[in-house]
Structures are given as structure tokens and as C-alpha cells.
Design a protein around this motif. Structure first.
Motif, short mmCIF file in Angstrom:
data_model
loop_
_atom_site.label_atom_id
_atom_site.label_comp_id
_atom_site.label_asym_id
_atom_site.label_seq_id
_atom_site.Cartn_x
_atom_site.Cartn_y
_atom_site.Cartn_z
N ALA A 119 36.90 39.22 37.43
CA ALA A 119 36.54 39.64 36.26
C ALA A 119 35.04 39.07 35.80
O ALA A 119 34.10 39.92 35.41
CB ALA A 119 37.57 39.54 35.25
N LYS A 163 41.74 36.55 40.17
CA LYS A 163 41.46 37.60 39.18
C LYS A 163 40.53 37.23 38.25
O LYS A 163 39.61 38.12 37.83
CB LYS A 163 43.01 38.05 38.23
N GLN A 213 46.20 32.94 42.52
CA GLN A 213 46.26 34.55 42.12
C GLN A 213 45.43 34.87 40.70
O GLN A 213 44.52 35.77 40.77
CB GLN A 213 47.70 35.00 42.02
N THR A 214 45.61 34.04 40.00
CA THR A 214 44.89 34.01 38.54
C THR A 214 43.52 33.40 38.62
O THR A 214 42.62 34.07 38.10
CB THR A 214 45.88 33.15 37.51
#
Length: 507
Positions: free
Chosen positions: A303, A299, A295-296
Motif C-alpha cells: 500500500a 500488505k 502478511q500484514t
């Protein structure tokens, strides 16, 4: 008449090269149990022909999604179905449910190769020819030269006609969309791009430039008048286009959600194989997959991608121009390739085809990029047994570009569209006078490095403790090139005064 004769010869030469490459090996040839992309395309014909639409994207006893389950949008499935109907007429065994798994024969190979050639002839090649004819303030010789270089780009030929895929369909539809926009046929352009996106979801790489250009055009026309009318028409066209493509899957929400889950499988991880992007290259030093949760990772990649493409998108929205649009296609696609989630090595084609569109404007940098993009896929091509095809097409492409555009003579700041940028640095950077010579030296060094790594990858066995030495070397070297290219294209976009002049015509 002369230009049509020259263009006909160009197309015949391009078809000859494609057919010659297609005589070689393909992905997964004779390698059970999973085989490769060739078998994936055949299997999708089997599934779409024998199963009802509601089962195409679901895991069932007749459709094991772990064995090349359909993971492309509806138009790919419809295309597979059309091919399956033709295959059924020739030999029903090619698409027989279950029993045709792993089917390989010379007649079947001929059929599959022909389907790719037909797709090229119907979608991609006409778009290239018409695009080159549409180039303004360009001589016939330069138009033909541009078409020849674009049609002989080795990356797309080796992947579609060697490895085996149908990238020419989605990329061709995107080209048609760009062509329509150049004639101010915005609604047709919107339809064409929607079709491209509904054939391969990776066309999202090009979505922001299309969106920003059309939105900027509406702003220029005024959102209280003609601009609002145009925006409403475009929005309606997009909704209708998607609705038509997805109509058979709109029976219930679960169907739609299952298709979307297949199109965007987040659980596959940040990257696959040895792809020439930031995350794979960084993994040589930092094992990102092991220290950051999925999940990180998602993200972080979102970004990084968003921030890297933001400058080009803002400039295009504020100053919409066709020239800026083409450069933004390159910059945004390259940002997606370098920073986004779940990137494949073949995704570099989504950057390469927009680069082909500007080969007549910056032939030196375009040729350099297209060579590096093909080199970045070397590990995959070697795995498919396409070394000879890779070598010949690369040398032929370099020769054609060098002869057609005299690329080594076009390395000045003005030739590279860096005049405004160089003027802003004048007085601060003492070596600017030697800029053309430095660029030529870097190009020759790059070509030499790619040649050496190609030879070593093909002939030298890596140490047992470093089995991926050469694929990683290819990925890292290519990634470093792509980072520099991303900086270059953004500099051209942000310092380009031609955009601000040409965008006035839109308003």
C-alpha cells in the motif's frame, strides 16, 4: 573524431578504476561455511553445469537450496551456465559438483573478476556511451563529462567489482531499453527491458515507468487506430520475450511455480540487514517485525509503495515524454526502495543508474544523490574490506563531478528544475531569495556528516550494548536523505511544464 578519442580515454579510465578495485577483497573472502556473494555466483555455475535444468531451482541431494540456492530468473542461470563452460575449459575443479564448494584461489579470482569486466564491456558501458552521445542540445564536452561521471559512479563499481555481483547486466539491459525508447524503437525497448527483468527480478522497480510511458504513448496515438496497433505489437513482443526466456521451464506448471517461489520468497521478512529504507529506520523506534504479522507487513508495504509512486505514474501516463520517463524511473525506483517488501541495501543501485541518466540536467542533485547512495552501502563495504576503495572512488567521483559540471554553482531554483514550483510559492515563502545559498549549505553539511560517520564506522568500536550503532546511524541518515530526494523528484515531475511541451511531439 575528437569526441571518440575523448570517449575512448573515458572508457579506459573507467576500466582502470574497475580493475584496480577488483584487486581488493570480495564478499565472504575466507569466511566459511557460507562465504558470500562471490561464492554464490561460483556455486550457481557449479549447479547449472552439473545438474539438469529441471533441478536448478529445486531442493535435492545435489542442490541444497539453503546453500546459496539459485533465486534469480532464468537469464541469470543461463549466464552462470555460459561462465561455467568457460571455467570448465580452464580448470574443472572450479565447478566440480560438491567438491568445489568454497573454492578460492588467485587464478579463480582472476577468472571471476574477468567475467564481471566482460559483462560490463559488452552490456553496460556501450549503453552508457551511446546514451550520452544521444543527448540532444548538448555539447561534446558535456556528453563526455556525463559519460565520465556515470562510468565512475562508485556504488556500481564497488558492488560489482569489489563486493562481487553482475548488476551491470540487468542495469545495462534497462539502459538499452531506455535508449531504444528515445529513438522510438518501442519494440526493441520492450525486448531489452524483458531481458533485464528476466535477469534480475528487482528490475520490477523500473517496470511501471516503462509500462506507463508506452501506455500513455498508445493513448496519444489513439486506441482506435495506430495506438491500438502499437499496444498489440508491444503486448505480443513482451509475451514472446518471456516465453523464449522461460521455455525450458515450461514443461509443467510445478516448474514455473517453483521458480516463482524462489524469486519472491515472502517468508524472508520485511527487510534484511541494515538497509536505508523506511521500515529499517522505523524499527529503531518501533519493532515492526515483532508487532505485525508477515502478511500484514506485505500488505502495508504494498500500500505504501503504491501510494508513493502513484502521482509520477499518473503524470507519465497522461503526459508521456522521454524527460518525464527518466524522472519517473528515478521516483518509482526510489519509492520501491523506501517502501517495498524485502529490500536489500544493494537495491539502491536501481535508483542510482536512472539518476545517472539525468546528471546532465540536474548535476548538483544527481551528484548529491549518487554520493548518498554509495554511503548508504558503507556497512556492507566495510564488511567486505573495501574501505580504501570506497574512500578513493568517492573522492574521485566528487572531484570529477565538481570539475565537470561546477555543481556548487548550479543551485538556483532554475538549475534544480524548480522554477515553476518556486513561482507558485512566491509571496508565501520569504527565504526563497536565499535558496541557492541554503541548498549549498545543506549539501556541505550532508557531505561532512557522511565523512564523519564513515570515519567513525571504520575506526571507532561501538558500545557493547549497541553493536549496530554505526550501521543503523548510516541507514537512518541515508533514509532521511532519500525521503527528501523522493519529495524533490516528485515536485520536479508534477510541476514540470517541459513534460507537457515535449509530450506533444509524441502525438
Amino acid at each position: 573524431m575528437e569526441k571518440w578519442s575523448l570517449m575512448t580515454i573515458t572508457v579506459l579510465l573507467a576500466l582502470t578504476v574497475r580493475w584496480t578495485v577488483s584487486l581488493g577483497s570480495y564478499s565472504g573472502a575466507g569466511k566459511p561455511p557460507m562465504y558470500g556473494d562471490y561464492e554464490a555466483q561460483r556455486h550457481w555455475q557449479e549447479v547449472t553445469y552439473n545438474l539438469p535444468i529441471r533441478q536448478w531451482y529445486f531442493n535435492t541431494t545435489d542442490n541444497n537450496l539453503l546453500y546459496w540456492g539459485l533465486d534469480y530468473p532464468p537469464l541469470t542461470a543461463y549466464h552462470s551456465l555460459v561462465c561455467a563452460y568457460i571455467a570448465k575449459l580452464i580448470n574443472p575443479d572450479w565447478i566440480a559438483l560438491h567438491t568445489s564448494r568454497g573454492y578460492e584461489s588467485q587464478p579463480h579470482k582472476l577468472f571471476m573478476r574477468t567475467t564481471v569486466m566482460v559483462a560490463d564491456l559488452l552490456v553496460y558501458i556501450p549503453a552508457v556511451i551511446l546514451y550520452c552521445f544521444s543527448l540532444k542540445e548538448t555539447s561534446t564536452k558535456k556528453k563526455v563529462s556525463s559519460a565520465l561521471c556515470i562510468l565512475l559512479y562508485p556504488g556500481l563499481i564497488l558492488i560489482d567489482h569489489g563486493h562481487f555481483q553482475y548488476n551491470s547486466v540487468s542495469l545495462g539491459l534497462a539502459l538499452w531499453a531506455a535508449l531504444y525508447l528515445s529513438y522510438d524503437w518501442d519494440l526493441l525497448g520492450s525486448v531489452a527491458f524483458c531481458l533485464a527483468l528476466n535477469y534480475k527480478q528487482m528490475e520490477l522497480y523500473h517496470s511501471l515507468p516503462f509500462f506507463c510511458y508506452l501506455l500513455g504513448k498508445c493513448f496519444k496515438k489513439g486506441l482506435k487506430g495506430k495506438g491500438l496497433i502499437l499496444l498489440t505489437k508491444i503486448a505480443g513482443t513482451v509475451v514472446v520475450s518471456f516465453a523464449v526466456c522461460w521455455l525450458p521451464f515450461c514443461t509443467d506448471m510445478e516448474q514455473i511455480m517453483q521458480v516463482l517461489r524462489r524469486l519472491f520468497p515472502i517468508d524472508r521478512g520485511l527487510f534484511e540487514d541494515k538497509v536505508a529504507n523506511i521500515w529499517c529506520s522505523l524499527s529503531v523506534l518501533i519493532k515492526i517485525k515483532n508487532i505485525i504479522s508477515p502478511q500484514t507487513q506485505l500488505k502495508l508495504s504494498f500500500a505504501a509503495t503504491f501510494l508513493s509512486l502513484l502521482p509520477a505514474c499518473i503524470k507519465l501516463t497522461a503526459q508521456p515524454s522521454l524527460r518525464g520517463f527518466k524522472f519517473a524511473l528515478v521516483s518509482c525506483a526510489l519509492s520501491f526502495f523506501l517502501f517495498s517488501f524485502q529490500v536489500h541495501e544493494k537495491s539502491i543501485l536501481l535508483v542510482s543508474v536512472p539518476v545517472c541518466l539525468i546528471i546532465n540536467e540536474i548535476p548538483f542533485m544527481a551528484t548529491w544523490f549518487l554520493l548518498v547512495s554509495t554511503f548508504s552501502m558503507l556497512p556492507l563495504l566495510l564488511k567486505d574490506g573495501l574501505l580504501l576503495a570506497y574512500t578513493v572512488t568517492m573522492l574521485a567521483f566528487l572531484s570529477v563531478c565538481t570539475t565537470s559540471f561546477s555543481i556548487l554553482e548550479k543551485t538556483s531554483a532554475e538549475d534544480l528544475q524548480l522554477k515553476q514550483f518556486s513561482l507558485s510559492l512566491k509571496g508565501y515563502v520569504p527565504w526563497l531569495k536565499s535558496f541557492p545559498k541554503i541548498v549549498r549549505m545543506l549539501f556541505l553539511l550532508s557531505i561532512t556528516l557522511m565523512a564523519v560517520l564513515s570515519v567513525m564506522s571504520a575506526t571507532v568500536h561501538p558500545p557493547q550494548r549497541l553493536p549496530d550503532l554505526f550501521p543503523l546511524a548510516v541507514s537512518v541518515v541515508s533514509c532521511l536523505h532519500f525521503i527528501l530526494f523522493l519529495v524533490y523528484f516528485n515536485v520536479v515531475i508534477l510541476w514540470d511544464s517541459k513534460n507537457s511541451r515535449s509530450q506533444k511531439k509524441i502525438s
